[in-house]
Motif scaffolding. Structure first.
Motif, PDB file in Angstrom:
ATOM      1  N   ALA A  82       0.817  -1.216   0.000  1.00 22.84           N
ATOM      2  CA  ALA A  82       0.000   0.000   0.000  1.00 22.84           C
ATOM      3  C   ALA A  82       0.848   1.264   0.000  1.00 22.84           C
ATOM      4  CB  ALA A  82      -0.938  -0.005   1.204  1.00 22.84           C
ATOM      5  N   HIS A  83       2.151   1.149   0.268  1.00 19.53           N
ATOM      6  CA  HIS A  83       3.003   2.325   0.276  1.00 19.53           C
ATOM      7  C   HIS A  83       3.354   2.789  -1.130  1.00 19.53           C
ATOM      8  CE1 HIS A  83       3.430   2.321   4.567  1.00 19.53           C
ATOM      9  NE2 HIS A  83       3.849   1.084   4.555  1.00 19.53           N
ATOM     10  N   HIS A  84       3.328   1.883  -2.115  1.00 17.68           N
ATOM     11  CA  HIS A  84       3.698   2.307  -3.465  1.00 17.68           C
ATOM     12  C   HIS A  84       2.777   1.797  -4.567  1.00 17.68           C
ATOM     13  CE1 HIS A  84       5.759  -1.604  -3.502  1.00 17.68           C
ATOM     14  NE2 HIS A  84       5.684  -1.520  -4.812  1.00 17.68           N
ATOM     15  N   MET A  85       1.688   1.118  -4.215  1.00 16.33           N
ATOM     16  CA  MET A  85       0.740   0.640  -5.235  1.00 16.33           C
ATOM     17  C   MET A  85      -0.697   0.861  -4.779  1.00 16.33           C
ATOM     18  SD  MET A  85       2.430  -2.900  -6.613  1.00 16.33           S
ATOM     19  CE  MET A  85       1.301  -3.003  -8.000  1.00 16.33           C
ATOM     20  N   ARG A  86      -1.530   1.287  -5.723  1.00 20.99           N
ATOM     21  CA  ARG A  86      -2.956   1.475  -5.460  1.00 20.99           C
ATOM     22  C   ARG A  86      -3.764   1.047  -6.673  1.00 20.99           C
ATOM     23  NH1 ARG A  86      -4.022   5.240  -1.037  1.00 20.99           N
ATOM     24  NH2 ARG A  86      -2.698   4.266   0.510  1.00 20.99           N
ATOM     25  N   PRO A  87      -4.912   0.379  -6.446  1.00 23.49           N
ATOM     26  CA  PRO A  87      -5.774   0.027  -7.586  1.00 23.49           C
ATOM     27  C   PRO A  87      -6.679   1.201  -7.971  1.00 23.49           C
ATOM     28  CG  PRO A  87      -6.711  -0.828  -5.561  1.00 23.49           C
ATOM     29  CD  PRO A  87      -5.401  -0.175  -5.185  1.00 23.49           C
ATOM     30  N   PHE A  88      -7.006   1.255  -9.256  1.00 23.25           N
ATOM     31  CA  PHE A  88      -7.947   2.241  -9.778  1.00 23.25           C
ATOM     32  C   PHE A  88      -8.952   1.540 -10.659  1.00 23.25           C
ATOM     33  CE2 PHE A  88      -4.870   5.265  -8.463  1.00 23.25           C
ATOM     34  CZ  PHE A  88      -5.578   6.439  -8.266  1.00 23.25           C
ATOM     35  N   GLY A  89     -10.223   1.794 -10.407  1.00 26.85           N
ATOM     36  CA  GLY A  89     -11.276   1.335 -11.302  1.00 26.85           C
ATOM     37  C   GLY A  89     -11.466   2.395 -12.372  1.00 26.85           C
ATOM     38  N   ASP A 132     -15.041   7.455 -15.888  1.00 30.43           N
ATOM     39  CA  ASP A 132     -15.031   7.261 -14.440  1.00 30.43           C
ATOM     40  C   ASP A 132     -13.670   6.737 -14.016  1.00 30.43           C
ATOM     41  OD1 ASP A 132     -16.216   7.223 -11.837  1.00 30.43           O
ATOM     42  OD2 ASP A 132     -16.428   5.057 -12.002  1.00 30.43           O
ATOM     43  N   LEU A 133     -13.125   7.325 -12.962  1.00 23.70           N
ATOM     44  CA  LEU A 133     -11.844   6.911 -12.404  1.00 23.70           C
ATOM     45  C   LEU A 133     -11.957   7.006 -10.894  1.00 23.70           C
ATOM     46  CD1 LEU A 133      -8.799   6.247 -13.008  1.00 23.70           C
ATOM     47  CD2 LEU A 133      -8.392   8.688 -12.736  1.00 23.70           C
ATOM     48  N   THR A 134     -11.886   5.858 -10.218  1.00 23.93           N
ATOM     49  CA  THR A 134     -12.011   5.846  -8.765  1.00 23.93           C
ATOM     50  C   THR A 134     -10.841   5.076  -8.151  1.00 23.93           C
ATOM     51  OG1 THR A 134     -13.392   3.864  -8.854  1.00 23.93           O
ATOM     52  CG2 THR A 134     -14.532   5.968  -8.770  1.00 23.93           C
ATOM     53  N   PRO A 135     -10.313   5.581  -7.020  1.00 22.84           N
ATOM     54  CA  PRO A 135      -9.176   4.910  -6.375  1.00 22.84           C
ATOM     55  C   PRO A 135      -9.595   3.650  -5.610  1.00 22.84           C
ATOM     56  CG  PRO A 135      -9.614   7.038  -5.342  1.00 22.84           C
ATOM     57  CD  PRO A 135     -10.621   6.855  -6.431  1.00 22.84           C
ATOM     58  N   GLU A 136     -10.116   2.702  -6.353  1.00 25.25           N
ATOM     59  CA  GLU A 136     -10.496   1.393  -5.814  1.00 25.25           C
ATOM     60  C   GLU A 136     -10.773   0.483  -7.000  1.00 25.25           C
ATOM     61  OE1 GLU A 136     -15.197   2.309  -5.124  1.00 25.25           O
ATOM     62  OE2 GLU A 136     -13.792   3.049  -3.616  1.00 25.25           O
ATOM     63  N   ARG A 137     -10.955  -0.771  -6.748  1.00 29.34           N
ATOM     64  CA  ARG A 137     -11.278  -1.694  -7.840  1.00 29.34           C
ATOM     65  C   ARG A 137     -12.682  -1.421  -8.343  1.00 29.34           C
ATOM     66  NH1 ARG A 137      -8.014  -6.895  -7.357  1.00 29.34           N
ATOM     67  NH2 ARG A 137      -6.529  -6.392  -5.726  1.00 29.34           N
ATOM     68  N   GLY A 138     -12.894  -1.676  -9.635  1.00 28.85           N
ATOM     69  CA  GLY A 138     -14.227  -1.493 -10.196  1.00 28.85           C
ATOM     70  C   GLY A 138     -14.149  -0.966 -11.609  1.00 28.85           C
ATOM     71  N   GLY A 139     -15.288  -0.540 -12.129  1.00 29.06           N
ATOM     72  CA  GLY A 139     -15.339  -0.030 -13.488  1.00 29.06           C
ATOM     73  C   GLY A 139     -15.140  -1.143 -14.492  1.00 29.06           C
ATOM     74  N   ASP A 140     -14.828  -0.761 -15.734  1.00 24.98           N
ATOM     75  CA  ASP A 140     -14.607  -1.748 -16.794  1.00 24.98           C
ATOM     76  C   ASP A 140     -13.259  -2.440 -16.644  1.00 24.98           C
ATOM     77  OD1 ASP A 140     -17.048  -1.082 -17.879  1.00 24.98           O
ATOM     78  OD2 ASP A 140     -16.205   0.267 -19.389  1.00 24.98           O
ATOM     79  N   THR A 180      -9.493  -2.638 -13.936  1.00 29.71           N
ATOM     80  CA  THR A 180      -8.756  -2.221 -12.752  1.00 29.71           C
ATOM     81  C   THR A 180      -7.291  -2.114 -13.134  1.00 29.71           C
ATOM     82  OG1 THR A 180     -10.306  -3.287 -11.227  1.00 29.71           O
ATOM     83  CG2 THR A 180      -8.102  -2.804 -10.382  1.00 29.71           C
ATOM     84  N   LEU A 181      -6.721  -0.930 -12.919  1.00 30.89           N
ATOM     85  CA  LEU A 181      -5.308  -0.685 -13.187  1.00 30.89           C
ATOM     86  C   LEU A 181      -4.622  -0.383 -11.868  1.00 30.89           C
ATOM     87  CD1 LEU A 181      -5.599   1.707 -16.262  1.00 30.89           C
ATOM     88  CD2 LEU A 181      -5.224  -0.760 -16.279  1.00 30.89           C
ATOM     89  N   TRP A 216      -1.497  10.765  -0.853  1.00 31.44           N
ATOM     90  CA  TRP A 216      -0.743   9.504  -0.846  1.00 31.44           C
ATOM     91  C   TRP A 216       0.625   9.691  -1.502  1.00 31.44           C
ATOM     92  CZ3 TRP A 216      -0.418   6.046  -5.361  1.00 31.44           C
ATOM     93  CH2 TRP A 216       0.209   4.838  -5.076  1.00 31.44           C
ATOM     94  N   ILE A 217       0.672  10.394  -2.633  1.00 38.78           N
ATOM     95  CA  ILE A 217       1.947  10.633  -3.316  1.00 38.78           C
ATOM     96  C   ILE A 217       2.836  11.549  -2.473  1.00 38.78           C
ATOM     97  CG2 ILE A 217       3.042  11.632  -5.361  1.00 38.78           C
ATOM     98  CD1 ILE A 217       0.631  10.626  -6.994  1.00 38.78           C
ATOM     99  N   GLU A 218       2.247  12.568  -1.841  1.00 33.88           N
ATOM    100  CA  GLU A 218       3.024  13.439  -0.945  1.00 33.88           C
ATOM    101  C   GLU A 218       3.643  12.613   0.178  1.00 33.88           C
ATOM    102  OE1 GLU A 218       4.052  16.478  -1.004  1.00 33.88           O
ATOM    103  OE2 GLU A 218       2.735  17.546  -2.370  1.00 33.88           O
ATOM    104  N   ALA A 219       2.892  11.680   0.742  1.00 34.42           N
ATOM    105  CA  ALA A 219       3.414  10.823   1.812  1.00 34.42           C
ATOM    106  C   ALA A 219       4.543   9.937   1.287  1.00 34.42           C
ATOM    107  CB  ALA A 219       2.288   9.971   2.400  1.00 34.42           C
ATOM    108  N   TYR A 220       4.407   9.436   0.070  1.00 36.66           N
ATOM    109  CA  TYR A 220       5.459   8.630  -0.550  1.00 36.66           C
ATOM    110  C   TYR A 220       6.735   9.458  -0.696  1.00 36.66           C
ATOM    111  CZ  TYR A 220       7.886   5.853  -4.109  1.00 36.66           C
ATOM    112  OH  TYR A 220       8.826   5.129  -4.807  1.00 36.66           O
TER     113      TYR A 220
END
Length: 143
Positions: A4-11, A33-41, A43-44, A112-116
């Motif tokens: 979780a410190h360097h990877m996040r899923p996006f729906g 649509d772009l959401t910081p969680e799994r979902g959508g068509d 997940t990246l 999150w990026i600022e914390a990284y």
């Protein structure tokens, strides 16, 4: 396994808009649509890397931070394939004739990026150095 410190899923969901320009129909793709969680068509996974820290700082300092999605080859149908917060990576994708779509970066991702960056430090300022002594100077004419 993800960190979780360097990877996040996006729906993500992409959509096409049809335009008529001078009597010709054209399709323009956009991020619907772009959401910081799994979902959508699709997940990246957004993965932060140490080598892109300067690009992340530049993006965050821009006043309008963006996320960039590689979506297949230019002129073809869009299919979400990768995501980045680095304009340098997005530019390299475009140089390879990839279609790149962009969207505003959610505030939670900015934090999150600022914390990284705080955890790993800012990227060092690179100085251009000569590869060898005298490189870059005009050679004197040989007699």
């Amino acid at each position: 396994m993800t960190d979780a410190h360097h990877m996040r899923p996006f729906g993500i969901t992409l959509a096409a808009r049809e335009h008529t320009i001078n009597g010709f129909r054209a399709t323009q793709w956009h991020i619907a649509d772009l959401t910081p969680e799994r979902g959508g068509d699709a997940t990246l996974w957004l993965q932060l890397t140490m080598t892109e820290r300067a690009a992340y700082r530049f993006n965050l300092s821009s006043g309008n931070p963006r996320l960039f999605v590689r979506a297949g080859f230019t002129g073809g149908p869009a299919s979400a394939a990768a995501i980045t917060a680095s304009q340098d990576v997005a530019a390299a994708w475009m140089d390879g004739e990839q279609q790149v779509l962009e969207a505003p970066m959610p505030l939670a991702i900015q934090v999150w990026i600022e914390a990284y960056l705080a955890r790993h430090g800012e990227a060092p300022v690179e100085e251009r150095r000569k590869k060898r002594k005298g490189a870059g100077r005009a050679r004197e004419a040989q007699p």
